[in-house]
Design a protein around this motif. Sequence first.
Motif, mmCIF file in Angstrom:
data_model
loop_
_atom_site.group_PDB
_atom_site.id
_atom_site.type_symbol
_atom_site.label_atom_id
_atom_site.label_comp_id
_atom_site.label_asym_id
_atom_site.label_seq_id
_atom_site.Cartn_x
_atom_site.Cartn_y
_atom_site.Cartn_z
ATOM 1 N N TYR A 93 -31.371 20.069 68.211
ATOM 2 C CA TYR A 93 -32.557 20.804 67.779
ATOM 3 C C TYR A 93 -33.650 19.765 67.529
ATOM 4 O O TYR A 93 -33.366 18.564 67.383
ATOM 5 C CB TYR A 93 -32.257 21.607 66.507
ATOM 6 C CG TYR A 93 -32.012 20.766 65.280
ATOM 7 C CD1 TYR A 93 -33.043 20.498 64.376
ATOM 8 C CD2 TYR A 93 -30.760 20.206 65.022
ATOM 9 C CE1 TYR A 93 -32.830 19.709 63.251
ATOM 10 C CE2 TYR A 93 -30.543 19.426 63.902
ATOM 11 C CZ TYR A 93 -31.579 19.180 63.020
ATOM 12 O OH TYR A 93 -31.370 18.396 61.919
ATOM 13 N N PRO A 94 -34.904 20.136 67.441
ATOM 14 C CA PRO A 94 -35.996 19.161 67.246
ATOM 15 C C PRO A 94 -36.038 18.622 65.817
ATOM 16 O O PRO A 94 -36.830 19.054 64.985
ATOM 17 C CB PRO A 94 -37.246 19.963 67.597
ATOM 18 C CG PRO A 94 -36.874 21.384 67.406
ATOM 19 C CD PRO A 94 -35.416 21.477 67.743
ATOM 20 N N THR A 95 -35.181 17.665 65.519
ATOM 21 C CA THR A 95 -35.067 17.109 64.171
ATOM 22 C C THR A 95 -36.240 16.195 63.840
ATOM 23 O O THR A 95 -36.844 15.571 64.732
ATOM 24 C CB THR A 95 -33.755 16.327 64.042
ATOM 25 O OG1 THR A 95 -33.677 15.764 62.740
ATOM 26 C CG2 THR A 95 -33.672 15.210 65.071
ATOM 27 N N ASN A 96 -36.525 16.111 62.553
ATOM 28 C CA ASN A 96 -37.556 15.201 62.060
ATOM 29 C C ASN A 96 -36.977 14.126 61.144
ATOM 30 O O ASN A 96 -37.733 13.345 60.556
ATOM 31 C CB ASN A 96 -38.630 15.986 61.291
ATOM 32 C CG ASN A 96 -39.414 16.920 62.205
ATOM 33 O OD1 ASN A 96 -39.796 16.552 63.315
ATOM 34 N ND2 ASN A 96 -39.640 18.144 61.747
ATOM 35 N N VAL A 97 -35.667 14.074 60.987
ATOM 36 C CA VAL A 97 -35.033 13.056 60.152
ATOM 37 C C VAL A 97 -35.039 11.731 60.912
ATOM 38 O O VAL A 97 -34.579 11.669 62.065
ATOM 39 C CB VAL A 97 -33.590 13.460 59.786
ATOM 40 C CG1 VAL A 97 -32.907 12.352 58.994
ATOM 41 C CG2 VAL A 97 -33.583 14.758 58.990
ATOM 42 N N MET A 178 -26.763 11.803 55.900
ATOM 43 C CA MET A 178 -26.257 13.109 56.324
ATOM 44 C C MET A 178 -26.652 14.212 55.339
ATOM 45 O O MET A 178 -26.760 15.377 55.723
ATOM 46 C CB MET A 178 -24.743 13.067 56.509
ATOM 47 C CG MET A 178 -24.284 12.356 57.758
ATOM 48 S SD MET A 178 -25.003 12.988 59.299
ATOM 49 C CE MET A 178 -24.486 14.698 59.271
ATOM 50 N N THR A 179 -26.881 13.859 54.083
ATOM 51 C CA THR A 179 -27.402 14.863 53.145
ATOM 52 C C THR A 179 -28.785 15.316 53.587
ATOM 53 O O THR A 179 -29.109 16.517 53.522
ATOM 54 C CB THR A 179 -27.449 14.286 51.717
ATOM 55 O OG1 THR A 179 -26.131 13.878 51.329
ATOM 56 C CG2 THR A 179 -27.962 15.327 50.727
ATOM 57 N N ASP A 180 -29.625 14.364 54.058
ATOM 58 C CA ASP A 180 -30.943 14.734 54.586
ATOM 59 C C ASP A 180 -30.810 15.626 55.816
ATOM 60 O O ASP A 180 -31.570 16.592 55.983
ATOM 61 C CB ASP A 180 -31.737 13.475 54.941
ATOM 62 C CG ASP A 180 -32.108 12.649 53.708
ATOM 63 O OD1 ASP A 180 -32.085 13.214 52.595
ATOM 64 O OD2 ASP A 180 -32.402 11.447 53.879
ATOM 65 N N VAL A 181 -29.853 15.317 56.690
ATOM 66 C CA VAL A 181 -29.651 16.128 57.895
ATOM 67 C C VAL A 181 -29.238 17.544 57.512
ATOM 68 O O VAL A 181 -29.768 18.534 58.043
ATOM 69 C CB VAL A 181 -28.596 15.475 58.808
ATOM 70 C CG1 VAL A 181 -28.209 16.422 59.943
ATOM 71 C CG2 VAL A 181 -29.110 14.156 59.362
ATOM 72 N N MET A 186 -30.350 23.408 56.911
ATOM 73 C CA MET A 186 -30.372 24.607 56.061
ATOM 74 C C MET A 186 -31.786 25.170 55.941
ATOM 75 O O MET A 186 -31.984 26.393 55.991
ATOM 76 C CB MET A 186 -29.815 24.278 54.680
ATOM 77 C CG MET A 186 -28.330 23.998 54.634
ATOM 78 S SD MET A 186 -27.302 25.371 55.207
ATOM 79 C CE MET A 186 -27.837 26.696 54.139
ATOM 80 N N GLN A 187 -32.770 24.304 55.773
ATOM 81 C CA GLN A 187 -34.142 24.782 55.637
ATOM 82 C C GLN A 187 -34.646 25.422 56.925
ATOM 83 O O GLN A 187 -35.392 26.405 56.886
ATOM 84 C CB GLN A 187 -35.053 23.623 55.238
ATOM 85 C CG GLN A 187 -34.809 23.111 53.825
ATOM 86 C CD GLN A 187 -35.609 21.869 53.503
ATOM 87 O OE1 GLN A 187 -36.162 21.214 54.401
ATOM 88 N NE2 GLN A 187 -35.671 21.502 52.228
ATOM 89 N N ARG A 188 -34.214 24.883 58.058
ATOM 90 C CA ARG A 188 -34.724 25.380 59.337
ATOM 91 C C ARG A 188 -34.023 26.666 59.775
ATOM 92 O O ARG A 188 -34.675 27.588 60.282
ATOM 93 C CB ARG A 188 -34.565 24.299 60.406
ATOM 94 C CG ARG A 188 -35.125 24.669 61.769
ATOM 95 C CD ARG A 188 -34.865 23.555 62.770
ATOM 96 N NE ARG A 188 -35.655 22.381 62.485
ATOM 97 C CZ ARG A 188 -36.844 22.116 63.052
ATOM 98 N NH1 ARG A 188 -37.359 22.975 63.925
ATOM 99 N NH2 ARG A 188 -37.499 21.018 62.750
ATOM 100 N N ARG A 256 -26.003 24.749 48.899
ATOM 101 C CA ARG A 256 -26.175 25.909 48.029
ATOM 102 C C ARG A 256 -27.589 25.982 47.445
ATOM 103 O O ARG A 256 -28.062 27.070 47.125
ATOM 104 C CB ARG A 256 -25.153 25.868 46.899
ATOM 105 C CG ARG A 256 -23.718 26.023 47.361
ATOM 106 C CD ARG A 256 -22.801 26.289 46.189
ATOM 107 N NE ARG A 256 -21.397 26.129 46.542
ATOM 108 C CZ ARG A 256 -20.409 26.782 45.932
ATOM 109 N NH1 ARG A 256 -20.678 27.631 44.969
ATOM 110 N NH2 ARG A 256 -19.157 26.577 46.284
ATOM 111 N N LYS A 257 -28.246 24.822 47.282
ATOM 112 C CA LYS A 257 -29.637 24.858 46.828
ATOM 113 C C LYS A 257 -30.516 25.598 47.829
ATOM 114 O O LYS A 257 -31.456 26.308 47.445
ATOM 115 C CB LYS A 257 -30.165 23.430 46.652
ATOM 116 C CG LYS A 257 -29.652 22.701 45.430
ATOM 117 C CD LYS A 257 -30.260 21.312 45.366
ATOM 118 C CE LYS A 257 -29.704 20.510 44.201
ATOM 119 N NZ LYS A 257 -30.256 19.120 44.174
ATOM 120 N N GLN A 258 -30.222 25.432 49.111
ATOM 121 C CA GLN A 258 -31.041 26.062 50.146
ATOM 122 C C GLN A 258 -30.652 27.517 50.378
ATOM 123 O O GLN A 258 -31.494 28.339 50.736
ATOM 124 C CB GLN A 258 -30.904 25.278 51.464
ATOM 125 C CG GLN A 258 -31.184 23.798 51.336
ATOM 126 C CD GLN A 258 -32.558 23.505 50.778
ATOM 127 O OE1 GLN A 258 -33.537 24.204 51.088
ATOM 128 N NE2 GLN A 258 -32.653 22.471 49.942
#
Length: 654
Positions: A93-97, A178-181, A186-188, A256-258
Amino acid sequence: MNRRQFILAGLGTPAITLHPGSPINFITDPATSLILPGATPRTRPRTSRMRWAQLAFVENDPKHFDPDFWLDYFRRIHADGALLSAGGVVAFYPTNVPHHHRSDWLGNSDPVGEMIKGCRKMNMSVVLRTDPHATRQDMFDAHPDYISVTADGKPRRHWANPDLWVTCAYGPYNLVFMTDVHREIMQRYQPDGIFSNRWAGHGICYCRHCTENFKKATGLDLPRSERRLDPAYQKWEAWRKDRLRDVWFTWDGEIRKQRASARFIPNGFPDKLETGKFADFFFADQQARRGVIPPWSNAMGAKELRAGLGMKPIVNIFSVGVEEEYRWKDSVQNDAEIRIWVAEGVANGMRPCFVKFGAYIYDKRWMKAVEKMYQAYLRNETYLKNTAPLARIGLVYSEQTSQKYGGKPWQEKSNEHALGVYQALVEEHLPFEMVNDKLLDRDHLKPFRLLILPNIAALSDSQCRQLRDFVNAGGSLLATFETSLYDEEGQPRNDFGLTDLFGVSVDRTNAPGTTAPVHHSPRHHSPGHHIPRRHSPGHKCRPGRRPHAQLLPPHKNRPPRRERPGRRLQDHQLRIQGKGQTQLGLPFSRHPDPHLSRPPDGRRLPQAGRDRHPRALPQRARPRPQHRAPRPQSRKRPRRLHTRATSTAVSGRC
C-alpha cells in the motif's frame, strides 16, 4: 427473532455462566452468537468468522494480480473472513513510514485498499498481515542496530535473499519501527486485527540491544550455543519470552487505540498457556504435513491450543501447495491430501483458512477442491458453531518437560511417547482432549475421568499434589516411562513424585546405558533379528503393593509372566491407579507380537470391543484354529502383515 437473539436482546446477559477457570469457555462474537466475557458491543472482536481466505502477496503481485478474480472466488466459496498481506518486508500500500519499502511494482495502486473495499461489500471480516523478519539496505544504513547479529559479531544476511538483512525481534525494530507501521495500517484501513508472521526472531541475536538488555535482566552474558539444557540458554529462553510478550502488548495496545475491537494476533508464542490467557482469537499456522507426519497432527495442534484457549476462535491456516523440505509455493497438493488435513482441523473445532502465496495463479487445480469443502462447511455451519468437548479422557502434554527434560540416551525423542499414545487413542476411537500440565487444578480437570501422562517426566510437587487430588476425587491415572521422576526444573528425584499412587519405585541397579535385545516378529524380520535398546533405570514394585496393570515387553517364543511384589519391572510398563470405575482398551506397544499380563487374581484382562487379533490373548486363552477348505486359487489374497499394537485393559464400569 430466534431463541438465541431473544436471550441476548431480552436478558442482556450470557445464557451460560461458567467459572472463569472452566476449560469449557465459550468465547466468540455476535456473528457466531457467543459472548466475549466483559466485552461491550463496541469492543467485541469481529474475527470469529467460519471460513477464511488468505492472500500472501509477493512483491510483483501489484502488477499482475486481478482483484476481481479473487473477490469472485471469495464469493463462490462463501468466505466470510480475509487475511491479506499489508506490510513489513514489503509494503503493498502507499506507505509514508520512512524506510518501509514499497513494492517496486506498486506505482500509484493500492491493492490492499482494493481488496478491503471488495471484502467489506460482502460483509467479510478483514485481518491484515505483516512480516517484520527482514529489511532492506536503506534501513541497514539508517539503523544498523535494528539488524540481527551473529555470534561472531557480524550482521546477519537473509538465508534466502542476499539483498535482505534479518532484523532483531527483541529490540527497537519491532518496538519502534513496526509499531509505527501498525499504527499507519490501522489509521488507514481500520481492519479487524493485525496478524504478524515471523515476528518472534530466529535464534539468539547478539546485537548491542540484546546484549545489554539480557545482561541487565539476568546478570549473564548471552549464551554462545543453543543447547536446550544449558542453564544460560534456558535463562535466555525465559528472557526471550518476556521480550516477545512486551512486543505483543505494545502492538496490541496501539492497535486498540485506533480501534477498540481490533486485536494483534501473533503467529505463535513460546508459551501455549499464555497464548490462551492473552489471545481472544488465534491463527494456527499449521499449513500441511511433510514426510511421515500423520494427518492427525493437525488435530493434535488444535487440541493443544484449545487446552489453553478454551473455545475461543482458532483459525487453521492450511496450504494448497506442497510443504516438503524443498518446496515451491506455486505447487499444488492433490485434493485428497488437502481434504484430510483440513478435515482433521475442522473436526477439532478450527475454522479453515486456505493460504495462497502469490496472487497470480499458475495452477488452478486446488481451487475446486477448496470450493467444495467450503460449500459443505457452509451447509453444515449450524453444527460447527457453539461446540464444546464432551470427552472424558485427557491426554496431558507438557512444554515444561520439553524444555527441561532430556540429555540421556533413553530420553531422546521424548515427544514420541505422546505421539504413540495419541495414535493408540485414535485407533481405538476413544474421544479425548489434550490437557496442559500447568492447568491441573480441580476446575480444569473436572470434565475428565481418566488422565494419561505419556512420559510427563518433569512435574513439580504442586502438580503431583494436584494429580493426587484428582485421584482422590475419583479420577484415574495412566502414566508411562519416567513420569514424575524429575522436578519442574528437570532435576532428578530420588524416586517418582507419584510413587505412592503407582506403587512402584526406581530400581537403579539397572545401570543406564546398557542394551538389551528387542526381538521382532519374523513376519517383519528374519528369525533372531534384534535391535539394541537403551534402558533407563528400572522400576521395582514396592513391597505389599501391586500395580493395577502392567505391560511386559514381548519375549520370543515365551508366554508372558506375572511380576511379583519386590521384583523389578521392565522399563516399558503400564501403570494405572485410581478410585474411579474405568474401562480402557489401549494399544501401547510398537511390537507386532502382543502379549497381555494378568491381574493378581489370574483373570484374563478383557479387551475393549471385539477381539479381532487372536495373538493378543495369553497363550492358554488363544482359540484353536478352525480348519477350513482351501479357497480357490483365484480367490486367494496376499498375506497381510499384522500391525495391530499390543493391547491391555482394565476392567470396570464406565
